[in-house]
Design a protein around this motif. Structure first.
Motif, PDB file in Angstrom:
ATOM      1  N   LEU A  34       0.853  -1.174   0.000  1.00 54.00           N
ATOM      2  CA  LEU A  34       0.000   0.000   0.000  1.00 54.00           C
ATOM      3  C   LEU A  34       0.899   1.238   0.000  1.00 54.00           C
ATOM      4  N   PHE A  35       0.599   2.182  -0.883  1.00 51.95           N
ATOM      5  CA  PHE A  35       1.389   3.398  -1.014  1.00 51.95           C
ATOM      6  C   PHE A  35       0.526   4.616  -0.690  1.00 51.95           C
TER       7      PHE A  35
ATOM      8  N   ASN B 179       6.697   6.995   6.505  1.00 52.19           N
ATOM      9  CA  ASN B 179       6.712   5.917   5.517  1.00 52.19           C
ATOM     10  C   ASN B 179       5.718   6.255   4.408  1.00 52.19           C
ATOM     11  N   TYR B 180       6.055   5.867   3.207  1.00 54.70           N
ATOM     12  CA  TYR B 180       5.140   6.055   2.087  1.00 54.70           C
ATOM     13  C   TYR B 180       4.734   4.726   1.475  1.00 54.70           C
ATOM     14  N   ALA B 181       5.317   3.635   1.977  1.00 49.17           N
ATOM     15  CA  ALA B 181       4.995   2.301   1.472  1.00 49.17           C
ATOM     16  C   ALA B 181       4.850   1.346   2.646  1.00 49.17           C
ATOM     17  N   TYR B 182       3.835   0.488   2.567  1.00 48.71           N
ATOM     18  CA  TYR B 182       3.549  -0.462   3.640  1.00 48.71           C
ATOM     19  C   TYR B 182       3.312  -1.838   3.053  1.00 48.71           C
TER      20      TYR B 182
ATOM     21  N   VAL C  71      -7.328  -6.659   3.970  1.00 49.27           N
ATOM     22  CA  VAL C  71      -7.346  -5.402   3.214  1.00 49.27           C
ATOM     23  C   VAL C  71      -8.254  -5.533   1.995  1.00 49.27           C
ATOM     24  N   GLU C  72      -8.173  -6.669   1.309  1.00 52.35           N
ATOM     25  CA  GLU C  72      -9.051  -6.875   0.152  1.00 52.35           C
ATOM     26  C   GLU C  72     -10.517  -6.840   0.576  1.00 52.35           C
ATOM     27  N   TRP C  73     -10.815  -7.399   1.730  1.00 53.28           N
ATOM     28  CA  TRP C  73     -12.191  -7.388   2.229  1.00 53.28           C
ATOM     29  C   TRP C  73     -12.657  -5.948   2.495  1.00 53.28           C
ATOM     30  N   VAL C  74     -11.771  -5.129   3.075  1.00 58.96           N
ATOM     31  CA  VAL C  74     -12.106  -3.728   3.344  1.00 58.96           C
ATOM     32  C   VAL C  74     -12.423  -2.997   2.043  1.00 58.96           C
ATOM     33  N   LEU C  75     -11.572  -3.185   1.031  1.00 58.56           N
ATOM     34  CA  LEU C  75     -11.772  -2.504  -0.249  1.00 58.56           C
ATOM     35  C   LEU C  75     -13.008  -3.032  -0.976  1.00 58.56           C
TER      36      LEU C  75
ATOM     37  N   CYS D  49      -4.470  -1.015   9.796  1.00 57.12           N
ATOM     38  CA  CYS D  49      -3.474  -1.912   9.184  1.00 57.12           C
ATOM     39  C   CYS D  49      -2.114  -1.233   9.094  1.00 57.12           C
ATOM     40  N   LEU D  50      -2.084   0.055   8.753  1.00 59.98           N
ATOM     41  CA  LEU D  50      -0.813   0.769   8.614  1.00 59.98           C
ATOM     42  C   LEU D  50      -0.113   0.910   9.957  1.00 59.98           C
TER      43      LEU D  50
END
Length: 285
Positions: free
Chosen positions: A64-65, A121-124, A133-137, A165-166
Protein backbone atom coordinates in the motif's frame (compact mmCIF):
# COMPACT_ATOMS: atom_id res chain seq x y z
CA UNK A 1 7.78 14.32 -20.76
CA UNK A 2 4.12 14.21 -19.69
CA UNK A 3 2.44 16.93 -17.67
CA UNK A 4 3.64 16.88 -14.06
CA UNK A 5 0.63 18.34 -12.28
CA UNK A 6 -2.42 16.08 -12.60
CA UNK A 7 -5.35 17.74 -10.83
CA UNK A 8 -7.90 15.26 -9.49
CA UNK A 9 -11.42 16.41 -10.36
CA UNK A 10 -13.91 15.72 -7.57
CA UNK A 11 -17.62 15.38 -8.28
CA UNK A 12 -19.43 18.15 -6.37
CA UNK A 13 -21.57 15.51 -4.67
CA UNK A 14 -18.63 13.31 -3.67
CA UNK A 15 -15.56 13.61 -1.47
CA UNK A 16 -13.76 10.50 -2.74
CA UNK A 17 -12.51 9.60 -6.22
CA UNK A 18 -12.55 5.79 -6.26
CA UNK A 19 -11.00 3.35 -8.79
CA UNK A 20 -11.41 -0.27 -7.76
CA UNK A 21 -9.15 -3.01 -9.12
CA UNK A 22 -7.76 -1.18 -12.14
CA UNK A 23 -6.27 -3.84 -14.43
CA UNK A 24 -3.41 -3.38 -16.92
CA UNK A 25 -1.66 -6.15 -18.85
CA UNK A 26 -0.36 -4.45 -22.00
CA UNK A 27 1.57 -1.23 -21.25
CA UNK A 28 2.28 0.84 -18.14
CA UNK A 29 5.34 3.06 -18.46
CA UNK A 30 4.65 5.60 -15.73
CA UNK A 31 5.94 9.16 -15.34
CA UNK A 32 6.70 11.72 -12.62
CA UNK A 33 3.67 13.68 -11.44
CA UNK A 34 1.74 14.98 -8.43
CA UNK A 35 -1.85 15.73 -7.40
CA UNK A 36 -3.42 18.40 -5.18
CA UNK A 37 -4.85 15.77 -2.81
CA UNK A 38 -3.88 12.54 -1.07
CA UNK A 39 -3.54 9.41 -3.20
CA UNK A 40 -3.71 5.90 -1.70
CA UNK A 41 -2.87 2.87 -3.84
CA UNK A 42 -3.15 -0.81 -2.87
CA UNK A 43 -1.53 -3.44 -5.09
CA UNK A 44 -3.52 -6.62 -5.70
CA UNK A 45 -0.99 -8.01 -8.19
CA UNK A 46 2.00 -6.84 -10.19
CA UNK A 47 5.66 -5.97 -10.10
CA UNK A 48 7.68 -2.82 -10.69
CA UNK A 49 8.61 0.13 -8.50
CA UNK A 50 7.47 3.41 -7.00
CA UNK A 51 9.77 6.41 -6.67
CA UNK A 52 8.86 8.92 -3.96
CA UNK A 53 10.86 11.19 -1.63
CA UNK A 54 14.22 10.12 -3.15
CA UNK A 55 13.45 6.49 -2.33
CA UNK A 56 12.41 3.54 -4.45
CA UNK A 57 9.98 0.86 -3.29
CA UNK A 58 9.14 -2.44 -4.96
CA UNK A 59 5.65 -2.99 -6.31
CA UNK A 60 4.33 -6.39 -5.27
CA UNK A 61 1.17 -8.00 -4.01
CA UNK A 62 -0.02 -6.49 -0.71
CA UNK A 63 1.86 -3.17 -0.92
CA UNK A 64 0.00 0.00 0.00
CA UNK A 65 1.39 3.40 -1.01
CA UNK A 66 0.44 6.79 0.41
CA UNK A 67 1.27 9.94 -1.56
CA UNK A 68 0.96 13.36 0.05
CA UNK A 69 -0.63 16.33 -1.74
CA UNK A 70 1.81 17.86 -4.24
CA UNK A 71 4.34 15.08 -3.58
CA UNK A 72 6.38 14.15 -6.63
CA UNK A 73 6.15 10.43 -7.39
CA UNK A 74 6.39 7.91 -10.20
CA UNK A 75 4.68 4.52 -10.51
CA UNK A 76 6.26 2.05 -12.94
CA UNK A 77 5.06 -1.50 -13.52
CA UNK A 78 6.45 -4.21 -15.77
CA UNK A 79 3.25 -5.65 -17.19
CA UNK A 80 2.39 -8.56 -19.45
CA UNK A 81 -0.51 -10.97 -19.90
CA UNK A 82 1.25 -13.29 -17.46
CA UNK A 83 2.04 -10.50 -14.99
CA UNK A 84 -0.75 -7.86 -14.96
CA UNK A 85 -0.78 -4.80 -12.74
CA UNK A 86 -3.94 -4.70 -10.63
CA UNK A 87 -4.44 -1.94 -8.09
CA UNK A 88 -7.12 -0.02 -6.23
CA UNK A 89 -6.57 3.75 -6.07
CA UNK A 90 -8.53 6.41 -4.30
CA UNK A 91 -8.06 10.16 -3.80
CA UNK A 92 -9.28 12.34 -0.96
CA UNK A 93 -8.72 15.90 0.23
CA UNK A 94 -6.82 15.78 3.57
CA UNK A 95 -9.08 18.33 5.28
CA UNK A 96 -12.13 16.19 4.51
CA UNK A 97 -10.45 13.00 5.74
CA UNK A 98 -9.37 14.69 8.97
CA UNK A 99 -12.92 15.96 9.51
CA UNK A 100 -14.30 12.43 9.09
CA UNK A 101 -11.71 11.15 11.59
CA UNK A 102 -12.35 13.96 14.08
CA UNK A 103 -13.77 11.63 16.75
CA UNK A 104 -10.92 9.11 16.39
CA UNK A 105 -7.92 10.99 17.78
CA UNK A 106 -5.35 8.22 17.36
CA UNK A 107 -6.24 7.45 13.74
CA UNK A 108 -6.62 11.13 12.90
CA UNK A 109 -3.11 11.82 14.21
CA UNK A 110 -1.73 8.98 12.09
CA UNK A 111 -3.46 10.30 8.98
CA UNK A 112 -2.27 13.86 9.67
CA UNK A 113 1.28 12.55 10.06
CA UNK A 114 1.03 10.74 6.74
CA UNK A 115 -0.34 13.85 5.06
CA UNK A 116 1.95 16.51 6.52
CA UNK A 117 4.97 14.67 7.95
CA UNK A 118 8.45 15.02 6.47
CA UNK A 119 9.82 11.72 7.78
CA UNK A 120 6.99 9.26 7.23
CA UNK A 121 6.71 5.92 5.52
CA UNK A 122 5.14 6.05 2.09
CA UNK A 123 4.99 2.30 1.47
CA UNK A 124 3.55 -0.46 3.64
CA UNK A 125 3.83 -4.19 3.13
CA UNK A 126 0.38 -5.48 4.09
CA UNK A 127 0.71 -8.89 2.45
CA UNK A 128 0.36 -10.64 5.82
CA UNK A 129 -3.09 -9.00 6.06
CA UNK A 130 -3.82 -9.21 2.33
CA UNK A 131 -7.19 -10.92 2.74
CA UNK A 132 -8.34 -8.41 5.34
CA UNK A 133 -7.35 -5.40 3.21
CA UNK A 134 -9.05 -6.88 0.15
CA UNK A 135 -12.19 -7.39 2.23
CA UNK A 136 -12.11 -3.73 3.34
CA UNK A 137 -11.77 -2.50 -0.25
CA UNK A 138 -14.37 -4.94 -1.58
CA UNK A 139 -16.80 -3.87 1.16
CA UNK A 140 -16.49 -0.23 0.15
CA UNK A 141 -16.88 -1.16 -3.53
CA UNK A 142 -20.12 -3.01 -2.71
CA UNK A 143 -21.41 -0.01 -0.79
CA UNK A 144 -20.71 2.16 -3.84
CA UNK A 145 -22.62 -0.18 -6.11
CA UNK A 146 -25.57 -0.49 -3.76
CA UNK A 147 -25.97 3.21 -2.94
CA UNK A 148 -26.66 5.95 -5.42
CA UNK A 149 -25.27 8.58 -3.07
CA UNK A 150 -21.92 8.63 -1.29
CA UNK A 151 -22.06 7.64 2.38
CA UNK A 152 -19.63 9.50 4.67
CA UNK A 153 -19.91 6.73 7.26
CA UNK A 154 -18.65 4.19 4.71
CA UNK A 155 -15.69 6.43 3.87
CA UNK A 156 -14.90 6.84 7.56
CA UNK A 157 -14.93 3.05 8.03
CA UNK A 158 -12.67 2.63 4.98
CA UNK A 159 -10.13 5.09 6.39
CA UNK A 160 -10.25 3.67 9.92
CA UNK A 161 -9.73 0.08 8.78
CA UNK A 162 -6.84 0.94 6.46
CA UNK A 163 -5.16 3.15 9.06
CA UNK A 164 -5.40 0.35 11.59
CA UNK A 165 -3.47 -1.91 9.18
CA UNK A 166 -0.81 0.77 8.61
CA UNK A 167 -0.29 1.40 12.31
CA UNK A 168 0.45 -2.25 13.09
CA UNK A 169 2.88 -2.48 10.17
CA UNK A 170 4.79 0.80 10.41
CA UNK A 171 7.42 -0.09 13.06
CA UNK A 172 8.69 -3.19 11.28
CA UNK A 173 8.68 -1.50 7.88
CA UNK A 174 10.72 1.46 9.16
CA UNK A 175 13.24 -0.91 10.76
CA UNK A 176 13.67 -2.86 7.53
CA UNK A 177 13.99 0.37 5.52
CA UNK A 178 16.75 1.65 7.77
CA UNK A 179 18.71 -1.60 7.57
CA UNK A 180 18.78 -2.08 3.79
CA UNK A 181 21.49 -0.63 1.53
CA UNK A 182 20.52 2.19 -0.79
CA UNK A 183 20.14 1.40 -4.48
CA UNK A 184 22.32 3.36 -6.90
CA UNK A 185 19.24 5.23 -8.13
CA UNK A 186 18.43 6.33 -4.57
CA UNK A 187 21.99 7.59 -4.09
CA UNK A 188 21.64 9.50 -7.37
CA UNK A 189 18.32 11.03 -6.29
CA UNK A 190 19.75 12.08 -2.95
CA UNK A 191 22.69 13.75 -4.74
CA UNK A 192 20.28 15.56 -7.08
CA UNK A 193 18.29 16.73 -4.03
CA UNK A 194 21.41 18.55 -2.86
CA UNK A 195 22.51 19.90 -6.26
CA UNK A 196 19.46 20.32 -8.54
CA UNK A 197 19.61 24.13 -8.27
CA UNK A 198 23.13 24.08 -9.73
CA UNK A 199 24.43 23.13 -13.14
CA UNK A 200 24.40 19.36 -12.74
CA UNK A 201 27.83 17.92 -13.46
CA UNK A 202 27.67 14.23 -14.34
CA UNK A 203 31.39 13.84 -13.74
CA UNK A 204 31.07 15.13 -10.18
CA UNK A 205 28.04 12.89 -9.61
CA UNK A 206 29.93 9.89 -11.02
CA UNK A 207 32.87 10.51 -8.72
CA UNK A 208 30.69 10.76 -5.61
CA UNK A 209 28.61 7.69 -6.47
CA UNK A 210 31.72 5.78 -7.63
CA UNK A 211 30.30 4.94 -11.05
CA UNK A 212 31.32 5.84 -14.57
CA UNK A 213 29.45 8.67 -16.32
CA UNK A 214 28.22 6.31 -19.02
CA UNK A 215 26.80 3.91 -16.41
CA UNK A 216 24.92 6.46 -14.28
CA UNK A 217 22.06 7.10 -16.72
CA UNK A 218 21.85 3.42 -17.60
CA UNK A 219 21.63 2.13 -14.02
CA UNK A 220 19.09 4.85 -13.12
CA UNK A 221 16.86 3.74 -15.99
CA UNK A 222 17.34 0.06 -15.15
CA UNK A 223 16.35 0.53 -11.50
CA UNK A 224 13.53 3.07 -11.84
CA UNK A 225 12.25 2.56 -15.38
CA UNK A 226 12.62 6.31 -16.02
CA UNK A 227 15.24 8.64 -17.44
CA UNK A 228 17.59 10.60 -15.18
CA UNK A 229 16.98 13.80 -17.15
CA UNK A 230 13.22 13.47 -16.58
CA UNK A 231 13.70 13.08 -12.84
CA UNK A 232 16.01 16.12 -12.69
CA UNK A 233 13.53 18.21 -14.69
CA UNK A 234 10.60 17.10 -12.53
CA UNK A 235 12.47 17.93 -9.32
CA UNK A 236 13.43 21.39 -10.58
CA UNK A 237 9.91 22.22 -11.77
CA UNK A 238 8.46 20.98 -8.48
CA UNK A 239 10.70 23.42 -6.61
CA UNK A 240 9.75 26.19 -9.03
CA UNK A 241 6.07 25.57 -8.21
CA UNK A 242 6.80 25.82 -4.50
CA UNK A 243 8.66 29.11 -4.95
CA UNK A 244 5.91 30.52 -7.16
CA UNK A 245 3.36 29.75 -4.47
CA UNK A 246 5.33 30.86 -1.41
CA UNK A 247 7.60 33.75 -2.48
CA UNK A 248 7.44 37.01 -4.41
CA UNK A 249 10.58 36.25 -6.42
CA UNK A 250 10.34 37.06 -10.12
CA UNK A 251 9.79 34.23 -12.58
CA UNK A 252 13.25 34.85 -14.01
CA UNK A 253 14.88 34.63 -10.56
CA UNK A 254 12.98 31.44 -9.73
CA UNK A 255 14.19 29.89 -12.98
CA UNK A 256 17.78 30.73 -12.01
CA UNK A 257 17.25 29.36 -8.49
CA UNK A 258 16.11 25.96 -9.78
CA UNK A 259 18.81 25.54 -12.40
CA UNK A 260 17.32 27.21 -15.51
CA UNK A 261 19.29 30.44 -16.15
CA UNK A 262 17.64 30.90 -19.57
CA UNK A 263 14.31 32.59 -18.78
CA UNK A 264 12.71 31.81 -22.15
CA UNK A 265 13.57 28.12 -21.90
CA UNK A 266 12.31 27.98 -18.31
CA UNK A 267 8.94 29.46 -19.33
CA UNK A 268 8.55 27.06 -22.25
CA UNK A 269 9.54 24.01 -20.22
CA UNK A 270 7.31 24.97 -17.28
CA UNK A 271 4.27 25.35 -19.53
CA UNK A 272 4.97 22.01 -21.22
CA UNK A 273 5.21 19.97 -18.01
CA UNK A 274 2.75 21.85 -15.75
CA UNK A 275 0.21 22.85 -18.37
CA UNK A 276 0.28 26.59 -17.74
CA UNK A 277 2.78 29.46 -17.58
CA UNK A 278 4.64 30.30 -14.33
CA UNK A 279 2.67 33.56 -13.95
CA UNK A 280 -0.70 31.87 -14.41
CA UNK A 281 0.34 29.12 -11.99
CA UNK A 282 1.23 31.76 -9.39
CA UNK A 283 -2.12 33.50 -9.78
CA UNK A 284 -3.98 30.22 -9.34
CA UNK A 285 -2.27 29.41 -6.04
Amino acid sequence: MKQLFEPVIFDKRKTLVWDYKLYTDDHYKGYYHWHQCCEIMFVHAGQGNVVVNQQMYDIRKGMLFFFQPYQLHRIYSEVSTDCPFERTIFYIEPTIAEKLLMNFAKRKALFSGLTHGNDMNYAYDLNANFGAVEWVLESYERSQQNNQEEDSEDITMLLLQLLNCLETDSTELRRNSELRNLRYSEKIMKWIEEHFSEEVNLEQLANEIHLSKSYISRIFHQETGGRLVDYLTARRIKQACRLLGTTTLSVEQIGINVGFPNASYFNQLFKRVVGTTPLKYRKSE
